[in-house]
Design a protein around this motif. Structure first.
Motif, PDB file in Angstrom:
ATOM      1  N   ASP A  23       0.948  -0.928  -0.007  1.00  0.00           N
ATOM      2  CA  ASP A  23       0.220   0.029   0.079  1.00  0.00           C
ATOM      3  C   ASP A  23       0.719   1.411  -0.172  1.00  0.00           C
ATOM      4  OD1 ASP A  23      -1.875   2.114   0.591  1.00  0.00           O
ATOM      5  OD2 ASP A  23      -3.066   0.589   1.609  1.00  0.00           O
ATOM      6  N   VAL A  24       0.876   2.018  -1.113  1.00  0.00           N
ATOM      7  CA  VAL A  24       1.817   3.139  -1.169  1.00  0.00           C
ATOM      8  C   VAL A  24       1.076   4.521  -0.618  1.00  0.00           C
ATOM      9  CG1 VAL A  24       3.089   2.242  -3.034  1.00  0.00           C
ATOM     10  CG2 VAL A  24       1.220   3.614  -3.745  1.00  0.00           C
ATOM     11  N   ARG A  25      -0.057   4.371  -0.044  1.00  0.00           N
ATOM     12  CA  ARG A  25      -0.892   5.666   0.399  1.00  0.00           C
ATOM     13  C   ARG A  25      -0.084   6.215   1.578  1.00  0.00           C
ATOM     14  NH1 ARG A  25      -6.619   3.746   1.837  1.00  0.00           N
ATOM     15  NH2 ARG A  25      -5.387   1.943   2.509  1.00  0.00           N
ATOM     16  N   GLU A  26      -0.595   7.387   2.003  1.00  0.00           N
ATOM     17  CA  GLU A  26       0.097   7.835   3.155  1.00  0.00           C
ATOM     18  C   GLU A  26      -0.219   7.182   4.425  1.00  0.00           C
ATOM     19  OE1 GLU A  26       2.365  10.392   2.910  1.00  0.00           O
ATOM     20  OE2 GLU A  26       2.490  10.071   0.765  1.00  0.00           O
ATOM     21  N   VAL A  27       0.158   7.522   5.548  1.00  0.00           N
ATOM     22  CA  VAL A  27       0.006   7.035   7.086  1.00  0.00           C
ATOM     23  C   VAL A  27      -1.480   7.185   7.443  1.00  0.00           C
ATOM     24  CG1 VAL A  27       0.571   7.033   9.288  1.00  0.00           C
ATOM     25  CG2 VAL A  27       2.191   7.179   7.673  1.00  0.00           C
ATOM     26  N   HIS A  40       3.124  -1.679   4.240  1.00  0.00           N
ATOM     27  CA  HIS A  40       3.149  -0.182   3.774  1.00  0.00           C
ATOM     28  C   HIS A  40       4.257   0.428   3.598  1.00  0.00           C
ATOM     29  CE1 HIS A  40       2.000   4.178   5.532  1.00  0.00           C
ATOM     30  NE2 HIS A  40       1.532   3.949   4.051  1.00  0.00           N
ATOM     31  N   ILE A  41       4.296   1.085   2.308  1.00  0.00           N
ATOM     32  CA  ILE A  41       5.465   2.091   2.053  1.00  0.00           C
ATOM     33  C   ILE A  41       4.883   3.216   1.268  1.00  0.00           C
ATOM     34  CG2 ILE A  41       7.602   2.236   0.757  1.00  0.00           C
ATOM     35  CD1 ILE A  41       7.876  -0.545   0.763  1.00  0.00           C
ATOM     36  N   PRO A  42       4.916   4.275   1.995  1.00  0.00           N
ATOM     37  CA  PRO A  42       4.177   5.538   1.279  1.00  0.00           C
ATOM     38  C   PRO A  42       5.140   5.782  -0.144  1.00  0.00           C
ATOM     39  CG  PRO A  42       4.540   5.968   3.560  1.00  0.00           C
ATOM     40  CD  PRO A  42       5.118   4.588   3.267  1.00  0.00           C
ATOM     41  N   LEU A  43       4.364   6.281  -1.109  1.00  0.00           N
ATOM     42  CA  LEU A  43       4.828   6.539  -2.309  1.00  0.00           C
ATOM     43  C   LEU A  43       6.239   7.282  -2.297  1.00  0.00           C
ATOM     44  CD1 LEU A  43       4.975   6.049  -5.489  1.00  0.00           C
ATOM     45  CD2 LEU A  43       3.316   8.219  -5.584  1.00  0.00           C
ATOM     46  N   GLY A  44       6.386   8.337  -1.568  1.00  0.00           N
ATOM     47  CA  GLY A  44       7.153   9.424  -1.406  1.00  0.00           C
ATOM     48  C   GLY A  44       8.490   8.551  -0.796  1.00  0.00           C
ATOM     49  N   LEU A  45       8.286   7.255  -0.255  1.00  0.00           N
ATOM     50  CA  LEU A  45       9.684   6.651   0.371  1.00  0.00           C
ATOM     51  C   LEU A  45       9.709   5.526  -0.246  1.00  0.00           C
ATOM     52  CD1 LEU A  45       8.463   6.897   4.084  1.00  0.00           C
ATOM     53  CD2 LEU A  45      10.179   8.274   2.969  1.00  0.00           C
ATOM     54  N   LEU A  46       9.063   5.164  -1.380  1.00  0.00           N
ATOM     55  CA  LEU A  46       9.572   3.856  -2.254  1.00  0.00           C
ATOM     56  C   LEU A  46      10.809   3.769  -2.774  1.00  0.00           C
ATOM     57  CD1 LEU A  46       7.951   1.378  -3.055  1.00  0.00           C
ATOM     58  CD2 LEU A  46       7.170   2.501  -5.114  1.00  0.00           C
ATOM     59  N   GLU A  47      11.401   4.942  -3.128  1.00  0.00           N
ATOM     60  CA  GLU A  47      12.697   4.904  -3.650  1.00  0.00           C
ATOM     61  C   GLU A  47      13.823   4.505  -2.650  1.00  0.00           C
ATOM     62  OE1 GLU A  47      15.887   7.938  -6.030  1.00  0.00           O
ATOM     63  OE2 GLU A  47      14.001   8.424  -5.578  1.00  0.00           O
ATOM     64  N   PHE A  48      13.419   5.062  -1.278  1.00  0.00           N
ATOM     65  CA  PHE A  48      14.521   4.670  -0.314  1.00  0.00           C
ATOM     66  C   PHE A  48      14.321   3.376   0.462  1.00  0.00           C
ATOM     67  CE2 PHE A  48      13.379   9.200  -0.920  1.00  0.00           C
ATOM     68  CZ  PHE A  48      14.686   9.735  -1.359  1.00  0.00           C
ATOM     69  N   ARG A  49      12.910   2.839   0.239  1.00  0.00           N
ATOM     70  CA  ARG A  49      12.755   1.577   0.845  1.00  0.00           C
ATOM     71  C   ARG A  49      12.687   0.519  -0.038  1.00  0.00           C
ATOM     72  NH1 ARG A  49       8.018   2.408   4.970  1.00  0.00           N
ATOM     73  NH2 ARG A  49       8.423   0.126   5.378  1.00  0.00           N
ATOM     74  N   ALA A  72       4.020   3.897  -8.841  1.00  0.00           N
ATOM     75  CA  ALA A  72       4.832   3.073  -7.884  1.00  0.00           C
ATOM     76  C   ALA A  72       5.025   1.608  -8.951  1.00  0.00           C
ATOM     77  CB  ALA A  72       4.139   2.470  -6.693  1.00  0.00           C
ATOM     78  N   THR A  73       4.445   1.240  -9.400  1.00  0.00           N
ATOM     79  CA  THR A  73       4.428   0.218 -10.489  1.00  0.00           C
ATOM     80  C   THR A  73       5.258   0.194 -11.334  1.00  0.00           C
ATOM     81  OG1 THR A  73       2.097  -0.703  -9.789  1.00  0.00           O
ATOM     82  CG2 THR A  73       3.057  -1.532 -11.920  1.00  0.00           C
ATOM     83  N   HIS A  74       5.224   1.376 -12.170  1.00  0.00           N
ATOM     84  CA  HIS A  74       6.100   1.795 -13.189  1.00  0.00           C
ATOM     85  C   HIS A  74       7.511   1.896 -12.845  1.00  0.00           C
ATOM     86  CE1 HIS A  74       3.966   2.340 -16.668  1.00  0.00           C
ATOM     87  NE2 HIS A  74       3.007   2.973 -16.154  1.00  0.00           N
ATOM     88  N   PHE A  75       7.706   2.635 -11.666  1.00  0.00           N
ATOM     89  CA  PHE A  75       8.725   2.746 -11.054  1.00  0.00           C
ATOM     90  C   PHE A  75       9.781   1.683 -10.717  1.00  0.00           C
ATOM     91  CE2 PHE A  75      11.477   3.277  -6.972  1.00  0.00           C
ATOM     92  CZ  PHE A  75      12.576   4.213  -7.374  1.00  0.00           C
ATOM     93  N   LEU A  76       9.096   0.526  -9.702  1.00  0.00           N
ATOM     94  CA  LEU A  76       9.446  -0.640  -9.763  1.00  0.00           C
ATOM     95  C   LEU A  76       9.701  -1.630 -10.791  1.00  0.00           C
ATOM     96  CD1 LEU A  76       7.516  -1.406  -6.174  1.00  0.00           C
ATOM     97  CD2 LEU A  76      10.003  -0.746  -6.471  1.00  0.00           C
ATOM     98  N   GLU A  77       8.981  -1.595 -11.652  1.00  0.00           N
ATOM     99  CA  GLU A  77       9.152  -2.184 -12.703  1.00  0.00           C
ATOM    100  C   GLU A  77      10.423  -2.120 -13.495  1.00  0.00           C
ATOM    101  OE1 GLU A  77       5.483  -3.925 -15.368  1.00  0.00           O
ATOM    102  OE2 GLU A  77       6.096  -1.835 -15.843  1.00  0.00           O
ATOM    103  N   SER A  78      10.423  -0.818 -13.424  1.00  0.00           N
ATOM    104  CA  SER A  78      11.984  -0.314 -14.270  1.00  0.00           C
ATOM    105  C   SER A  78      13.150  -0.668 -13.314  1.00  0.00           C
ATOM    106  CB  SER A  78      11.790   1.296 -14.410  1.00  0.00           C
ATOM    107  OG  SER A  78      12.015   2.003 -13.304  1.00  0.00           O
ATOM    108  N   ARG A  79      12.983  -1.166 -12.367  1.00  0.00           N
ATOM    109  CA  ARG A  79      14.259  -1.454 -11.493  1.00  0.00           C
ATOM    110  C   ARG A  79      14.255  -2.790 -11.332  1.00  0.00           C
ATOM    111  NH1 ARG A  79      13.046   3.509 -11.376  1.00  0.00           N
ATOM    112  NH2 ARG A  79      14.632   5.029 -10.767  1.00  0.00           N
TER     113      ARG A  79
END
Length: 98
Positions: A23-27, A40-49, A72-79
């Motif tokens: 879940d990438v929503r806020e707390v 739970h990983i907020p979208l803004g922290l996904l790159e760091f977590r 988030a899906t595009h971001f993680l897929e690209s990695r």
């Protein structure tokens, strides 16, 4: 980008099978109600977590409406992660909420 409906996710969970839901929503959004068993990983922290995730696992990404989870899906897929966007997000969710 792979997609899955909220109903498909609900059906799999109701059959007793487990899914890796992120879940990438806020707390505050997650505290207001979330699918049981989410990670739970907020979208803004996904790159760091993203180091907390395993590239050998499959993940379904969830947000409120499907837009943030799409990013988030595009971001993680690209990695190199195996990820699927839950279309419609929690607005489309009719299953159990914690």
């Amino acid at each position: 980008m792979k997609e899955i409906s909220a109903k498909e996710v609900q059906t799999v969970l109701e059959q007793g099978r487990s899914l890796n839901l992120i879940d990438v929503r806020e707390v505050d959004e997650v505290e207001a109600g979330h699918i049981p068993g989410i990670f739970h990983i907020p979208l803004g922290l996904l790159e760091f977590r993203m180091n907390e995730l395993n590239k050998n696992e499959t993940y379904i990404i969830v947000c409120r409406s499907g837009a943030r989870s799409g990013r988030a899906t595009h971001f993680l897929e690209s990695r190199g992660f195996d990820v699927t966007n839950m279309v419609g997000g929690m607005l489309a969710w009719e299953g159990e909420v914690q």
